[in-house]
Motif scaffolding. Structure first.
Motif, PDB file in Angstrom:
ATOM      1  N   LYS A 172       1.622  16.723  13.250  1.00  0.00           N
ATOM      2  CA  LYS A 172       2.132  18.091  13.115  1.00  0.00           C
ATOM      3  C   LYS A 172       3.256  18.170  12.074  1.00  0.00           C
ATOM      4  O   LYS A 172       3.188  18.999  11.153  1.00  0.00           O
ATOM      5  CB  LYS A 172       2.610  18.597  14.472  1.00  0.00           C
ATOM      6  N   PRO A 173       4.287  17.324  12.151  1.00  0.00           N
ATOM      7  CA  PRO A 173       5.317  17.377  11.113  1.00  0.00           C
ATOM      8  C   PRO A 173       4.963  16.570   9.869  1.00  0.00           C
ATOM      9  O   PRO A 173       5.597  16.769   8.825  1.00  0.00           O
ATOM     10  CB  PRO A 173       6.546  16.786  11.802  1.00  0.00           C
ATOM     11  N   CYS A 174       3.974  15.663   9.958  1.00  0.00           N
ATOM     12  CA  CYS A 174       3.721  14.728   8.862  1.00  0.00           C
ATOM     13  C   CYS A 174       2.255  14.731   8.419  1.00  0.00           C
ATOM     14  O   CYS A 174       1.612  13.669   8.394  1.00  0.00           O
ATOM     15  CB  CYS A 174       4.127  13.310   9.271  1.00  0.00           C
ATOM     16  N   PRO A 175       1.683  15.869   8.052  1.00  0.00           N
ATOM     17  CA  PRO A 175       0.288  15.888   7.590  1.00  0.00           C
ATOM     18  C   PRO A 175       0.196  15.322   6.170  1.00  0.00           C
ATOM     19  O   PRO A 175       0.775  15.857   5.235  1.00  0.00           O
ATOM     20  CB  PRO A 175      -0.073  17.374   7.627  1.00  0.00           C
ATOM     21  N   VAL A 176      -0.532  14.239   6.009  1.00  0.00           N
ATOM     22  CA  VAL A 176      -0.601  13.551   4.720  1.00  0.00           C
ATOM     23  C   VAL A 176      -1.597  14.255   3.798  1.00  0.00           C
ATOM     24  O   VAL A 176      -2.771  14.401   4.132  1.00  0.00           O
ATOM     25  CB  VAL A 176      -0.997  12.072   4.911  1.00  0.00           C
ATOM     26  N   LEU A 177      -1.115  14.687   2.631  1.00  0.00           N
ATOM     27  CA  LEU A 177      -1.981  15.290   1.620  1.00  0.00           C
ATOM     28  C   LEU A 177      -2.440  14.261   0.600  1.00  0.00           C
ATOM     29  O   LEU A 177      -3.509  14.407   0.003  1.00  0.00           O
ATOM     30  CB  LEU A 177      -1.256  16.421   0.891  1.00  0.00           C
ATOM     31  N   GLY A 178      -1.636  13.238   0.357  1.00  0.00           N
ATOM     32  CA  GLY A 178      -1.986  12.226  -0.635  1.00  0.00           C
ATOM     33  C   GLY A 178      -0.977  11.105  -0.641  1.00  0.00           C
ATOM     34  O   GLY A 178       0.153  11.255  -0.162  1.00  0.00           O
ATOM     35  N   VAL A 179      -1.396   9.965  -1.167  1.00  0.00           N
ATOM     36  CA  VAL A 179      -0.537   8.784  -1.257  1.00  0.00           C
ATOM     37  C   VAL A 179      -0.700   8.177  -2.643  1.00  0.00           C
ATOM     38  O   VAL A 179      -1.831   8.001  -3.123  1.00  0.00           O
ATOM     39  CB  VAL A 179      -0.908   7.729  -0.188  1.00  0.00           C
ATOM     40  N   LEU A 180       0.420   7.863  -3.292  1.00  0.00           N
ATOM     41  CA  LEU A 180       0.406   7.119  -4.544  1.00  0.00           C
ATOM     42  C   LEU A 180       0.696   5.662  -4.237  1.00  0.00           C
ATOM     43  O   LEU A 180       1.638   5.352  -3.507  1.00  0.00           O
ATOM     44  CB  LEU A 180       1.455   7.664  -5.516  1.00  0.00           C
ATOM     45  N   GLU A 181      -0.104   4.771  -4.801  1.00  0.00           N
ATOM     46  CA  GLU A 181       0.092   3.354  -4.540  1.00  0.00           C
ATOM     47  C   GLU A 181       1.382   2.862  -5.175  1.00  0.00           C
ATOM     48  O   GLU A 181       2.019   3.559  -5.980  1.00  0.00           O
ATOM     49  CB  GLU A 181      -1.107   2.568  -5.063  1.00  0.00           C
ATOM     50  N   ALA A 182       1.786   1.655  -4.822  1.00  0.00           N
ATOM     51  CA  ALA A 182       3.059   1.096  -5.280  1.00  0.00           C
ATOM     52  C   ALA A 182       3.173   1.200  -6.799  1.00  0.00           C
ATOM     53  O   ALA A 182       2.287   0.763  -7.538  1.00  0.00           O
ATOM     54  CB  ALA A 182       3.173  -0.352  -4.830  1.00  0.00           C
ATOM     55  N   GLY A 183       4.257   1.800  -7.228  1.00  0.00           N
ATOM     56  CA  GLY A 183       4.542   1.919  -8.650  1.00  0.00           C
ATOM     57  C   GLY A 183       3.913   3.109  -9.329  1.00  0.00           C
ATOM     58  O   GLY A 183       4.326   3.479 -10.445  1.00  0.00           O
ATOM     59  N   GLU A 184       2.915   3.760  -8.719  1.00  0.00           N
ATOM     60  CA  GLU A 184       2.274   4.913  -9.350  1.00  0.00           C
ATOM     61  C   GLU A 184       3.224   6.106  -9.362  1.00  0.00           C
ATOM     62  O   GLU A 184       3.942   6.346  -8.394  1.00  0.00           O
ATOM     63  CB  GLU A 184       0.991   5.293  -8.602  1.00  0.00           C
ATOM     64  N   VAL A 185       3.178   6.879 -10.435  1.00  0.00           N
ATOM     65  CA  VAL A 185       4.078   8.030 -10.560  1.00  0.00           C
ATOM     66  C   VAL A 185       3.325   9.343 -10.753  1.00  0.00           C
ATOM     67  O   VAL A 185       3.948  10.404 -10.839  1.00  0.00           O
ATOM     68  CB  VAL A 185       5.093   7.833 -11.717  1.00  0.00           C
ATOM     69  N   THR A 186       1.994   9.288 -10.832  1.00  0.00           N
ATOM     70  CA  THR A 186       1.221  10.511 -10.978  1.00  0.00           C
ATOM     71  C   THR A 186      -0.099  10.371 -10.232  1.00  0.00           C
ATOM     72  O   THR A 186      -0.470   9.278  -9.812  1.00  0.00           O
ATOM     73  CB  THR A 186       0.962  10.855 -12.456  1.00  0.00           C
ATOM     74  N   GLY A 187      -0.767  11.504 -10.054  1.00  0.00           N
ATOM     75  CA  GLY A 187      -2.026  11.527  -9.326  1.00  0.00           C
ATOM     76  C   GLY A 187      -2.584  12.934  -9.311  1.00  0.00           C
ATOM     77  O   GLY A 187      -2.026  13.848  -9.938  1.00  0.00           O
ATOM     78  N   PRO A 188      -3.671  13.155  -8.592  1.00  0.00           N
ATOM     79  CA  PRO A 188      -4.323  14.464  -8.595  1.00  0.00           C
ATOM     80  C   PRO A 188      -3.419  15.615  -8.174  1.00  0.00           C
ATOM     81  O   PRO A 188      -3.583  16.746  -8.663  1.00  0.00           O
ATOM     82  CB  PRO A 188      -5.479  14.280  -7.603  1.00  0.00           C
ATOM     83  N   LEU A 189      -2.476  15.352  -7.285  1.00  0.00           N
ATOM     84  CA  LEU A 189      -1.592  16.426  -6.833  1.00  0.00           C
ATOM     85  C   LEU A 189      -0.707  16.947  -7.958  1.00  0.00           C
ATOM     86  O   LEU A 189      -0.257  18.096  -7.930  1.00  0.00           O
ATOM     87  CB  LEU A 189      -0.702  15.951  -5.687  1.00  0.00           C
ATOM     88  N   LEU A 190      -0.428  16.102  -8.945  1.00  0.00           N
ATOM     89  CA  LEU A 190       0.541  16.448  -9.979  1.00  0.00           C
ATOM     90  C   LEU A 190      -0.076  16.870 -11.288  1.00  0.00           C
ATOM     91  O   LEU A 190       0.643  17.234 -12.221  1.00  0.00           O
ATOM     92  CB  LEU A 190       1.483  15.262 -10.238  1.00  0.00           C
ATOM     93  N   GLY A 191      -1.403  16.802 -11.424  1.00  0.00           N
ATOM     94  CA  GLY A 191      -2.039  17.231 -12.663  1.00  0.00           C
ATOM     95  C   GLY A 191      -1.472  16.563 -13.892  1.00  0.00           C
ATOM     96  O   GLY A 191      -1.256  17.211 -14.926  1.00  0.00           O
ATOM     97  N   GLY A 192      -1.203  15.258 -13.810  1.00  0.00           N
ATOM     98  CA  GLY A 192      -0.648  14.533 -14.944  1.00  0.00           C
ATOM     99  C   GLY A 192       0.863  14.549 -15.011  1.00  0.00           C
ATOM    100  O   GLY A 192       1.455  13.965 -15.927  1.00  0.00           O
ATOM    101  N   GLY A 193       1.514  15.198 -14.058  1.00  0.00           N
ATOM    102  CA  GLY A 193       2.970  15.212 -14.017  1.00  0.00           C
ATOM    103  C   GLY A 193       3.530  13.892 -13.513  1.00  0.00           C
ATOM    104  O   GLY A 193       2.812  12.911 -13.328  1.00  0.00           O
ATOM    105  N   ASP A 194       4.828  13.885 -13.243  1.00  0.00           N
ATOM    106  CA  ASP A 194       5.531  12.662 -12.868  1.00  0.00           C
ATOM    107  C   ASP A 194       6.336  12.923 -11.601  1.00  0.00           C
ATOM    108  O   ASP A 194       7.211  13.792 -11.585  1.00  0.00           O
ATOM    109  CB  ASP A 194       6.460  12.231 -14.008  1.00  0.00           C
TER     110      ASP A 194
END
Length: 255
Positions: free
Chosen positions: A50-72
């Motif tokens: 309820k308080p912690c619904p996971v939308l996405g996880v970046l692996e160790a050291g990753e700074v971008t992913g689908p949630l960020l559209g190429g952002g940081d």
């Protein structure tokens, strides 16, 4: 405004709560921990969805992913909080000088995502109308511990006209990935909240006559667990200053 444009403004130094920004797109809480704490966070989220619904996880050291559209993730949030040895160690507008290659980033659902749906239904949002950050409170409700993590449930509060509380429950229940329906209505003392005018995070709001305080689970909860559990090093968004994602909020609606 498109999410990428908003993130560019935050990356350039704009510091502002993100409630009301980029209607139609999901916002996310952040909790960032060293890899050796990542399983504890994942298990904590699984046990406290309820308080912690996971939308996405970046692996160790990753700074971008689908949630960020190429952002940081290190620069595209308006304001961040740093935690050291279970204590808040200040805020900063980027994480570039504290970033480590072993850091794992969790993006958790945020209730700002469903505020546009509430407003579209004619339900006023007091903190948006008053131009302040949403009030958030530590409660006396313990989360289920997981590994080395434990801590209290944190809630956000919105004052809803008494005649529209049922509508607010119905609307927000369609967004389980961003906290869903409220966890409590009225009687803040039952959550251990002594004074609505003194939130633990965010700003106090004036509650209009005829309105009822309604409480939703809040994604600041894992940051409260980081404090209580003495995590040696962690990062997070500053409460109310969220990651605005590229994902449309309709993806998180259920019929």
């Amino acid at each position: 405004m498109a999410p990428g444009a908003a993130r560019a403004m935050f990356r350039s130094g704009l510091v502002t709560p993100t409630s009301g920004w980029c209607d139609g797109f999901a916002q996310a809480n952040l909790i960032v921990v060293p890899a050796d704490w990542a399983f504890d966070v994942l298990l904590f989220a699984q046990r406290n969805p309820k308080p912690c619904p996971v939308l996405g996880v970046l692996e160790a050291g990753e700074v971008t992913g689908p949630l960020l559209g190429g952002g940081d993730v290190r620069t595209d949030v308006p304001l961040y909080t740093v935690y050291r040895d279970g204590e808040a160690a200040g805020t900063r507008t980027d994480l570039l000088d504290v970033w480590r290659e072993d850091l794992v980033t969790f993006a958790l659902g945020c209730s700002f995502t469903f505020e546009a749906a509430l407003q579209e239904a004619g339900i006023p949002i007091a903190h948006i109308d008053q131009g302040v950050n949403v009030p958030m409170y530590r409660t006396n409700v313990p989360c289920e511990p997981a590994g080395r993590l434990s801590g209290p449930l944190v809630v956000s509060m919105r004052a809803i006209p008494a005649s529209r509380v049922a509508d607010a429950v119905r609307i927000t229940s369609r967004y389980p990935a961003v906290h869903g329906a409220p966890v409590h209505v009225g009687a803040p003392q039952e959550l251990g909240i002594r004074d609505l005018g003194a939130p633990d995070y965010g700003d106090a709001v004036q509650i209009p006559d005829g309105h009822v305080p309604v409480f939703w689970a809040c994604g600041v909860t894992p940051q409260a667990a980081v404090l209580e559990s003495g995590v040696p090093f962690a990062l997070g968004h500053a409460p109310g200053h969220m990651l605005v994602t590229d994902l449309p909020d309709w993806q998180y609606q259920v019929p």
